[in-house]
Design a protein around this motif. Sequence first.
Motif, PDB file in Angstrom:
ATOM      1  N   ARG A  97       0.959  -0.898   0.232  1.00 32.07           N
ATOM      2  CA  ARG A  97       0.083   0.119   0.207  1.00 32.07           C
ATOM      3  C   ARG A  97       0.786   1.496   0.188  1.00 32.07           C
ATOM      4  O   ARG A  97       0.591   1.759  -0.290  1.00 32.07           O
ATOM      5  CB  ARG A  97      -0.995  -0.220   1.726  1.00 32.07           C
ATOM      6  CG  ARG A  97      -2.058  -0.809   1.047  1.00 32.07           C
ATOM      7  CD  ARG A  97      -3.247  -0.654   0.007  1.00 32.07           C
ATOM      8  NE  ARG A  97      -3.789   1.033   0.333  1.00 32.07           N
ATOM      9  CZ  ARG A  97      -4.347   1.763  -0.420  1.00 32.07           C
ATOM     10  NH1 ARG A  97      -4.178   1.453  -2.191  1.00 32.07           N
ATOM     11  NH2 ARG A  97      -4.577   2.921  -0.301  1.00 32.07           N
ATOM     12  N   VAL A 148      -0.447   5.121  -1.407  1.00 29.07           N
ATOM     13  CA  VAL A 148      -0.723   6.402  -0.754  1.00 29.07           C
ATOM     14  C   VAL A 148       0.250   7.465  -1.016  1.00 29.07           C
ATOM     15  O   VAL A 148      -0.277   8.747  -1.048  1.00 29.07           O
ATOM     16  CB  VAL A 148      -0.348   5.710   1.229  1.00 29.07           C
ATOM     17  CG1 VAL A 148      -0.741   6.782   1.845  1.00 29.07           C
ATOM     18  CG2 VAL A 148      -1.890   4.406   1.050  1.00 29.07           C
ATOM     19  N   CYS A 170      -0.510  11.267  -1.798  1.00 29.10           N
ATOM     20  CA  CYS A 170      -0.481  12.404  -0.328  1.00 29.10           C
ATOM     21  C   CYS A 170       0.202  13.685  -1.721  1.00 29.10           C
ATOM     22  O   CYS A 170       0.527  14.513  -1.312  1.00 29.10           O
ATOM     23  CB  CYS A 170       0.718  12.108   0.112  1.00 29.10           C
ATOM     24  SG  CYS A 170      -0.623  10.625   1.845  1.00 29.10           S
ATOM     25  N   SER A 182      -3.545  11.632   6.505  1.00 30.20           N
ATOM     26  CA  SER A 182      -3.637  10.209   5.476  1.00 30.20           C
ATOM     27  C   SER A 182      -3.959   9.134   5.472  1.00 30.20           C
ATOM     28  O   SER A 182      -3.280   8.182   6.830  1.00 30.20           O
ATOM     29  CB  SER A 182      -2.991  10.497   4.282  1.00 30.20           C
ATOM     30  OG  SER A 182      -1.139   9.970   5.059  1.00 30.20           O
ATOM     31  N   TYR A 183      -5.164   8.834   5.309  1.00 32.72           N
ATOM     32  CA  TYR A 183      -5.471   7.302   5.218  1.00 32.72           C
ATOM     33  C   TYR A 183      -5.959   6.929   6.499  1.00 32.72           C
ATOM     34  O   TYR A 183      -5.323   5.859   7.047  1.00 32.72           O
ATOM     35  CB  TYR A 183      -4.682   6.021   4.720  1.00 32.72           C
ATOM     36  CG  TYR A 183      -5.164   6.548   2.947  1.00 32.72           C
ATOM     37  CD1 TYR A 183      -5.769   5.508   2.239  1.00 32.72           C
ATOM     38  CD2 TYR A 183      -4.249   7.493   2.367  1.00 32.72           C
ATOM     39  CE1 TYR A 183      -6.029   6.276   0.945  1.00 32.72           C
ATOM     40  CE2 TYR A 183      -4.755   7.431   0.982  1.00 32.72           C
ATOM     41  CZ  TYR A 183      -5.030   6.961   0.641  1.00 32.72           C
ATOM     42  OH  TYR A 183      -5.247   6.921  -0.919  1.00 32.72           O
ATOM     43  N   GLU A 203     -10.076   4.547   9.477  1.00 29.56           N
ATOM     44  CA  GLU A 203      -9.524   3.326  11.009  1.00 29.56           C
ATOM     45  C   GLU A 203     -10.741   3.338  11.825  1.00 29.56           C
ATOM     46  O   GLU A 203     -10.051   3.058  13.029  1.00 29.56           O
ATOM     47  CB  GLU A 203      -8.145   3.695  11.058  1.00 29.56           C
ATOM     48  CG  GLU A 203      -7.575   3.117  10.068  1.00 29.56           C
ATOM     49  CD  GLU A 203      -6.051   2.720   9.281  1.00 29.56           C
ATOM     50  OE1 GLU A 203      -5.161   2.882  11.257  1.00 29.56           O
ATOM     51  OE2 GLU A 203      -4.802   2.226   8.617  1.00 29.56           O
ATOM     52  N   GLU A 245      -8.277  10.485   2.660  1.00 30.60           N
ATOM     53  CA  GLU A 245      -8.875   9.221   2.973  1.00 30.60           C
ATOM     54  C   GLU A 245      -9.424   8.829   1.885  1.00 30.60           C
ATOM     55  O   GLU A 245      -9.022   8.925   0.573  1.00 30.60           O
ATOM     56  CB  GLU A 245     -10.453   9.804   3.228  1.00 30.60           C
ATOM     57  CG  GLU A 245     -10.320   9.961   5.116  1.00 30.60           C
ATOM     58  CD  GLU A 245      -9.706   8.794   6.098  1.00 30.60           C
ATOM     59  OE1 GLU A 245      -9.879   7.578   5.149  1.00 30.60           O
ATOM     60  OE2 GLU A 245      -9.206   9.609   6.140  1.00 30.60           O
ATOM     61  N   PRO A 246      -9.391   6.896   1.187  1.00 32.14           N
ATOM     62  CA  PRO A 246     -10.070   6.182   0.295  1.00 32.14           C
ATOM     63  C   PRO A 246     -10.644   6.948  -0.505  1.00 32.14           C
ATOM     64  O   PRO A 246     -11.735   7.607  -0.130  1.00 32.14           O
ATOM     65  CB  PRO A 246      -9.845   5.002   0.197  1.00 32.14           C
ATOM     66  CG  PRO A 246      -9.141   5.308   2.207  1.00 32.14           C
ATOM     67  CD  PRO A 246      -9.614   6.278   2.003  1.00 32.14           C
ATOM     68  N   GLY A 258     -15.218   6.617   2.447  1.00 32.13           N
ATOM     69  CA  GLY A 258     -14.416   7.994   2.311  1.00 32.13           C
ATOM     70  C   GLY A 258     -14.500   9.357   2.012  1.00 32.13           C
ATOM     71  O   GLY A 258     -14.684  10.163   3.095  1.00 32.13           O
ATOM     72  N   GLU A 304      -4.886   5.186  -8.130  1.00 35.76           N
ATOM     73  CA  GLU A 304      -5.047   4.915  -6.425  1.00 35.76           C
ATOM     74  C   GLU A 304      -6.685   6.204  -7.132  1.00 35.76           C
ATOM     75  O   GLU A 304      -5.917   6.825  -7.040  1.00 35.76           O
ATOM     76  CB  GLU A 304      -4.200   5.095  -5.710  1.00 35.76           C
ATOM     77  CG  GLU A 304      -4.075   6.246  -4.836  1.00 35.76           C
ATOM     78  CD  GLU A 304      -4.851   4.356  -3.389  1.00 35.76           C
ATOM     79  OE1 GLU A 304      -5.684   4.367  -2.776  1.00 35.76           O
ATOM     80  OE2 GLU A 304      -5.124   3.452  -4.182  1.00 35.76           O
ATOM     81  N   PHE A 353      -8.923   8.363  -4.762  1.00 35.83           N
ATOM     82  CA  PHE A 353      -8.398   9.233  -2.481  1.00 35.83           C
ATOM     83  C   PHE A 353      -9.908   9.911  -2.559  1.00 35.83           C
ATOM     84  O   PHE A 353     -10.324  10.856  -4.401  1.00 35.83           O
ATOM     85  CB  PHE A 353      -7.148   9.772  -2.730  1.00 35.83           C
ATOM     86  CG  PHE A 353      -7.223  10.994  -3.508  1.00 35.83           C
ATOM     87  CD1 PHE A 353      -6.673  12.355  -3.562  1.00 35.83           C
ATOM     88  CD2 PHE A 353      -6.550  10.233  -5.269  1.00 35.83           C
ATOM     89  CE1 PHE A 353      -6.208  12.791  -4.385  1.00 35.83           C
ATOM     90  CE2 PHE A 353      -5.842  11.598  -6.240  1.00 35.83           C
ATOM     91  CZ  PHE A 353      -5.863  12.775  -6.036  1.00 35.83           C
ATOM     92  N   TYR A 388     -10.003  13.703  -0.652  1.00 32.79           N
ATOM     93  CA  TYR A 388      -9.233  15.550   0.382  1.00 32.79           C
ATOM     94  C   TYR A 388      -9.856  16.433   0.520  1.00 32.79           C
ATOM     95  O   TYR A 388     -10.467  16.639  -0.453  1.00 32.79           O
ATOM     96  CB  TYR A 388      -8.181  15.497  -0.582  1.00 32.79           C
ATOM     97  CG  TYR A 388      -7.527  15.622  -1.676  1.00 32.79           C
ATOM     98  CD1 TYR A 388      -7.348  17.582  -1.530  1.00 32.79           C
ATOM     99  CD2 TYR A 388      -8.088  15.735  -2.564  1.00 32.79           C
ATOM    100  CE1 TYR A 388      -7.068  18.057  -2.523  1.00 32.79           C
ATOM    101  CE2 TYR A 388      -7.692  16.573  -4.126  1.00 32.79           C
ATOM    102  CZ  TYR A 388      -7.758  18.072  -3.981  1.00 32.79           C
ATOM    103  OH  TYR A 388      -7.767  18.634  -4.990  1.00 32.79           O
TER     104      TYR A 388
END
Length: 454
Positions: free
Chosen positions: A69, A73, A77, A173-174, A178, A204-205, A210, A301, A303, A305
């Motif tokens: 991953r 990521v 970013c 980030s990410y 969680e 986030e994803p 997300g 990817e 994402f 944000y």
Amino acid sequence: MKRKVLRLSQSFNEIKGANLLMGDSVSRELVNNPLGSMETSKRWKIKSSYGDIGLKYMDDETVAYVAARMPAVYSACYRVLKEVRRRLPDFSPSRVLDFGSGPGSALWALRENWPHSLERVNLVEPSPAMLRASGSLLQDVKGLPRIQGYDSIQTLRQGVRKSDQEHDLVIASYVLGEIPSVKDRITVARQLWDLTRDVLVLIEPGTPQGSSIIRQMRSHILWMAKRKLRKVENMPNAASKDLMIRSKYGAFVVAPCAHDGPCPLENSEKYCHFVQRLERTSSQRAYKRSRDQPLRGFEDEKFCYVALRRGERPGAAWPLDGMKFETLKERHAKRNPEDLEIDYEDQFKFDTEAEDVPYEEYLSSDASVTETDTPLEEEEEVEQDDQPADLGSGWGRIIFTPLRRGKQITMDVCRSTALDGSQGAFQRVVVTQSKNPTLHHQARRSLWGDLWPF
């Protein structure tokens, strides 16, 4: 290694399932009675060094994360921080806080975007295995800022002087995904905003969950900043410090939104996200194998944000205000017929001169011309693309991939509908070559995630 990757994937699936189940079961209670639903949400919480967080990485999960991953990521970013640098060309952070730093994916992206301004970077990561992995990856790297690791925000506050607790840039980030509890997410977001002197970035994803998390944190921080600003402005003798108050307590969105109002996609089936393509490493090609199908050399990817800045959104004129564009028919009418005539005498002279030049010399001279001319044109285009757009509300954001149908281009744009950027809307923009060839040329070069003028 493949077993470790599968174990990490199962851990993420468990957290994702908890998020979905919690949203279906207690979302109505959270809206109607937030304080009363706290007891119900406790059973979703897992104790860790963050507070009530969903996942803590051990050695096996850390190795799997770095292998599977970390490149994706890092690419997300880097893309987000590059957009912040484009929107804020004068912004050069010296003190940075990376919350949920993991193996240091955001730290590498920070060094790429601001290699000379970084002086101190504080990492908050509860997993010692992640901090060890971050340190081992940074071995023998020169020109690093001062880096200090902490296992929680409380430890950071205790170990740093109060005057040094504010950071020019705070990035998470990410990590918010969680945290299964909505209450704990909001608490973490408020703590991060209190530690922010200038810019806060949340990533986030690119999933519906997300996007929902980013939308919730965005609206809460903007609401909290407006509420605090109203309280301070109502205090006596606050009029003389109006500019200072707004720069300290106000907040506005730097990217991707062009406004500070509610998200126009909140009650729709679509969600705001973006895509970054990256090349797969040799280890990823070895461990990420699909069944009976060759593995692609790249991956996309997705994402979500948001980048928020303290202060008041600067007022600026909309870029297309007062501008008049010619239609294709008007542009053709202004052409001079003499420019379209071909001088056959000059063409004949050029052909006779070319016959006297040897074939090899002619090729070498022609190749030298193309080699010198082509890069100059590319450099000019790059310089045009790097021109920063102002932070006013006149720039929208292309949310999805533009559709090109012949000489017509259709774009889905999130834009501001108010001059002060207080309200926004989701609008479908159609640009045709016949009505506006200038904007059509620009729309052909526009991609998903680019800005669009209004």
